[in-house]
Scaffold this motif. Structure first.
Motif, PDB file in Angstrom:
ATOM      1  N   GLN A 206       0.827  -1.205   0.000  1.00  0.00           N
ATOM      2  CA  GLN A 206       0.000   0.000   0.000  1.00  0.00           C
ATOM      3  C   GLN A 206       0.864   1.259   0.000  1.00  0.00           C
ATOM      4  N   ASN A 208       3.963   1.560  -1.195  1.00  0.00           N
ATOM      5  CA  ASN A 208       4.588   1.716  -2.508  1.00  0.00           C
ATOM      6  C   ASN A 208       3.575   2.176  -3.551  1.00  0.00           C
ATOM      7  N   THR A 209       2.356   1.668  -3.466  1.00  0.00           N
ATOM      8  CA  THR A 209       1.313   2.103  -4.401  1.00  0.00           C
ATOM      9  C   THR A 209       1.022   3.587  -4.233  1.00  0.00           C
ATOM     10  N   ALA A 210       0.983   4.032  -2.971  1.00  0.00           N
ATOM     11  CA  ALA A 210       0.723   5.451  -2.706  1.00  0.00           C
ATOM     12  C   ALA A 210       1.885   6.323  -3.162  1.00  0.00           C
ATOM     13  N   GLN A 212       4.046   5.701  -5.572  1.00  0.00           N
ATOM     14  CA  GLN A 212       4.210   5.688  -7.025  1.00  0.00           C
ATOM     15  C   GLN A 212       3.300   6.686  -7.733  1.00  0.00           C
ATOM     16  N   LYS A 213       2.336   7.226  -7.013  1.00  0.00           N
ATOM     17  CA  LYS A 213       1.455   8.243  -7.601  1.00  0.00           C
ATOM     18  C   LYS A 213       2.123   9.606  -7.673  1.00  0.00           C
ATOM     19  N   HIS A 214       3.302   9.724  -7.040  1.00  0.00           N
ATOM     20  CA  HIS A 214       3.953  11.027  -6.952  1.00  0.00           C
ATOM     21  C   HIS A 214       5.281  11.015  -7.716  1.00  0.00           C
ATOM     22  N   ALA A 435       1.326  10.346   2.143  1.00  0.00           N
ATOM     23  CA  ALA A 435       0.975   9.636   0.906  1.00  0.00           C
ATOM     24  C   ALA A 435      -0.159   8.648   1.146  1.00  0.00           C
ATOM     25  N   ASN A 438      -3.409  10.374   1.222  1.00  0.00           N
ATOM     26  CA  ASN A 438      -3.700  11.148   0.006  1.00  0.00           C
ATOM     27  C   ASN A 438      -3.615  12.651   0.258  1.00  0.00           C
ATOM     28  N   ASN A 442       2.593  18.019  -3.817  1.00  0.00           N
ATOM     29  CA  ASN A 442       3.586  17.687  -4.827  1.00  0.00           C
ATOM     30  C   ASN A 442       4.945  18.313  -4.513  1.00  0.00           C
TER      31      ASN A 442
END
Length: 672
Positions: A206, A208-210, A212-214, A435, A438, A442
């Motif tokens: 979870q 890493n998934t969060a 990778q959005k950035h 992260a 959410n 940035n």
């Protein structure tokens, strides 16, 4: 040091280590599970009889030695009736549950899997699982289960002298076999019963998934996984090597350094709680709870568990604000860890962690007192430098023994990085929390990515100074022990200069010189002929004293081939490696050698029972060769086709000629 020697658990730990070594190296106990328990109870009962006598101490020490023997015996899955190998037949099906994801290979995904069932019967034991890569199937995660046929194979030992022994490395983790599965040879059963390890893995997925959005680069994500989550499998070989050459690889391993920094941060942040009633106890409980929560998030690997256990004891010691209490806490934590996991004793990370911490606790205060300044800045800089020097002094002989290299700029990398590592760790934790929620802006992601990239750039710059990286330093086990005695004596004589400490220092100096002289005589008088195993190449030579005269049928170009030669040079303490032109016939001592290559020429006059080296897959009639020259031994190296080697072995066995295959038996060594 004197107070440490008066600490009774220190002797219990030494006796425990002695028992672990006795059982591991000599396997003296093979008599079942009930008898050792009875012996421990008997020795415990004798303590009440021999009270207040010399026999009381002897019995106590024997008790802890035997506890060490028992801990190794019971930790070995093969000594239990439920071990999976005791249940397997050729047609058995096994249920495998993934317990750890290992760095993937070129053609297969690698996992550590628990053999949970054999033919529906519950079992115990772990194996190395290799799954053929398939783009249509997802990779497995911790707690996933699958069903397959029992196609177990034994792990292969190293094929060349002084090569890393992966088989031994896995054996110390209780893994003795592997299973290789094609993509259509197993049935995926889904996620099984959830475990703490699986829960931890899902949290990391979870995270890493969060992330990778950035705007995090691949190298930044890899370093963040290593720094914060204890996962180094995503690091590229180049990045890993740069950290190693810069003397900063410990930064990428969540272990004592990270947990120690977090301990100090938690200890500082929770300091106001001490004003409350029972506040000191509340603070200790919270600090230890936070450390163990971090261990859970970091995957609960062996290095993390060791570090958190060690610093949980240190946290208690810090609450008393006494340095000697911290030393005692380290001894107690080592005793507990070895009692539960005796194989930790042979883990390089365990050894390096404790030697580094003991170096800091024992040596750093003495170094800090050498230079004193009235200026706060210079005091802090020297304090930081003394910590780095003390830790390096604690692990130097051990790291030379295992890695045979010394990064001359370790001092620079540690001084430039470690002061900011706490901020990097806390910043990374803050980034992860945002992260996951959410809420990560940035600009914060860009700033943190820039910090990690700057860290990688600094490491790259330091590692590029190859003149300061001293490699290929020979260090035997005996020399390592002598070096530690010398370091201890040197610190003692610097701390308190008198006749007694000077005597010990000179004796340790004589001991290390004697060890070097003994090894020099040993290796100078060593003569042998060796055929190394190299894939698709023929590599052999004659070793005369400290010089190896090497011959090859093709130039050595790959990193692996050069590493194998370098490992042999360092392990055998060679001074020179001289390459010679390959010849098809030569004599060493009274023994003739004949090399039969792709030309297939073997009719040489005057041969007397030669040792024949078959290379480059010669198309010959081996039965005719045997009848013509009557070889003493046939050797096939790694330059031959596997099918040819199998056929040659059958022919040699029929004719009663010994056959040696480096692909399965490893390097061939003939001593003179």
């Amino acid at each position: 040091m004197r107070k440490l020697l008066n600490y009774l658990p220190f002797y219990f730990t030494v006796c425990l280590i002695l028992g672990i070594c006795i059982q591991y190296y000599f396997t003296i106990w093979t008599f079942g599970s009930l008898k050792p328990i009875l012996i421990v109870l008997f020795l415990s009962g004798m303590l009440f009889i021999f009270r207040n006598s010399i026999l009381y101490r002897i019995t106590t020490f024997l008790l802890f030695v035997f506890v060490g023997i028992c801990s190794v015996y019971f930790s070995n899955d093969r000594n239990h009736t439920s071990y999976y190998q005791h249940k397997i037949t050729k047609k058995s099906t096994v249920l495998l549950i993934i317990s750890k994801v290992v760095k993937e290979g070129a053609y297969a995904y690698k996992y550590i899997a628990k053999v949970a069932q054999v033919d529906g019967v519950s079992t115990r034991g772990n194996v190395l699982l290799n799954l053929e890569k398939d783009s249509l199937k997802r990779t497995l995660n911790v707690d996933d289960s699958l069903l397959s046929f029992a196609n177990f194979t034994t792990l292969k030992p190293p094929l060349n002298p002084h090569q890393f022994n992966y088989k031994q490395y896995l054996a110390r983790q209780g893994i003795y076999q592997q299973i290789e599965l094609k993509k259509d040879r197993y049935q995926f059963l889904g996620n099984g019963r959830s475990t703490l390890r699986g829960f931890s893995a899902r949290i990391r997925i979870q995270i890493n998934t969060a992330l990778q959005k950035h705007a995090f680069s691949t190298s930044t994500l890899a370093v963040m996984n290593a720094l914060l989550l204890g996962q180094r499998k995503d690091l590229s070989n180049q990045l890993r090597n740069e950290y190693e050459n810069a003397g900063a690889i410990h930064i990428l391993a969540v272990s004592g350094l990270h947990v120690g920094i977090l301990l100090l941060l938690f200890h500082f942040l929770l300091q106001p709680l001490e004003r409350l009633r029972q506040g000191k106890l509340i603070k200790i409980i919270l600090v230890i709870a936070l450390l163990w929560f971090f261990a859970l998030i970091a995957g609960g690997s062996a290095s993390v568990l060791r570090a958190v256990t060690m610093f949980s004891f240190v946290a208690v010691g810090l609450s008393f604000k006494r340095r000697k209490t911290i030393s005692f806490s380290l001894i107690s934590s080592a005793f507990l860890l070895l009692l539960v996991h005796p194989m930790f004793l042979f883990d390089v990370g365990f050894q390096l962690s404790y030697f580094a911490v003991f170096g800091i606790v024992w040596v750093q205060p003495k170094l800090a007192n050498l230079l004193k300044s009235k200026y706060w800045f210079f005091r802090k800089v020297w304090s930081l430098c003394s910590v780095s020097i003390a830790a390096q002094l604690g692990v130097l002989p051990l790291s030379l023994f295992y890695f045979h290299q010394f990064p001359g700029l370790f001092f620079l990398s540690n001084v430039l990085i470690i002061p900011f590592l706490g901020a990097i760790l806390m910043g990374g934790i803050f980034v992860i929390i945002l992260a996951l929620s959410n809420l990560l802006p940035n600009f914060i992601a860009v700033c943190y990515n820039g910090i990690i990239e700057a860290l990688n750039g600094l490491i790259h710059w330091i590692s590029s100074k190859e003149a300061f990286l001293f490699q290929g330093i020979p260090m035997s086990f005996l020399r390592m022990l002598a070096s530690y005695l010398f370091c201890i004596a040197m610190v003692q004589v610097c701390q308190k200069f008198n006749v007694k400490t000077l005597r010990y220092f000179l004796l340790s100096l004589l001991l290390i010189q004697g060890t070097i002289w003994f090894e020099h005589i040993k290796f100078t008088n060593k003569n042998e002929f060796i055929i190394l195993h190299a894939s698709r190449k023929s590599v052999y030579g004659q070793r005369k004293g400290k010089t190896l005269f090497l011959k090859t049928n093709q130039p050595l170009t790959s990193w692996l081939e050069m590493t194998q030669i370098e490992n042999y040079r360092v392990g055998e303490q060679l001074n020179f490696i001289k390459q010679q032109a390959a010849t098809n016939y030569f004599t060493i001592g009274n023994q003739d050698f004949l090399v039969v290559d792709s030309l297939g020429i073997y009719q040489v006059e005057g041969l007397k029972n030669p040792i024949v080296l078959l290379q480059s897959s010669p198309k010959i009639n081996l039965a005719r060769l045997i009848k013509t020259i009557a070889p003493k031994l046939l050797i096939a190296d790694g330059s031959n086709y596997t099918a040819y080697v199998k056929r040659w072995r059958i022919v040699s066995n029929k004719n009663g000629i010994p056959f040696y295959d480096t692909r399965t038996q490893g390097a061939y060594v003939l001593k003179f």
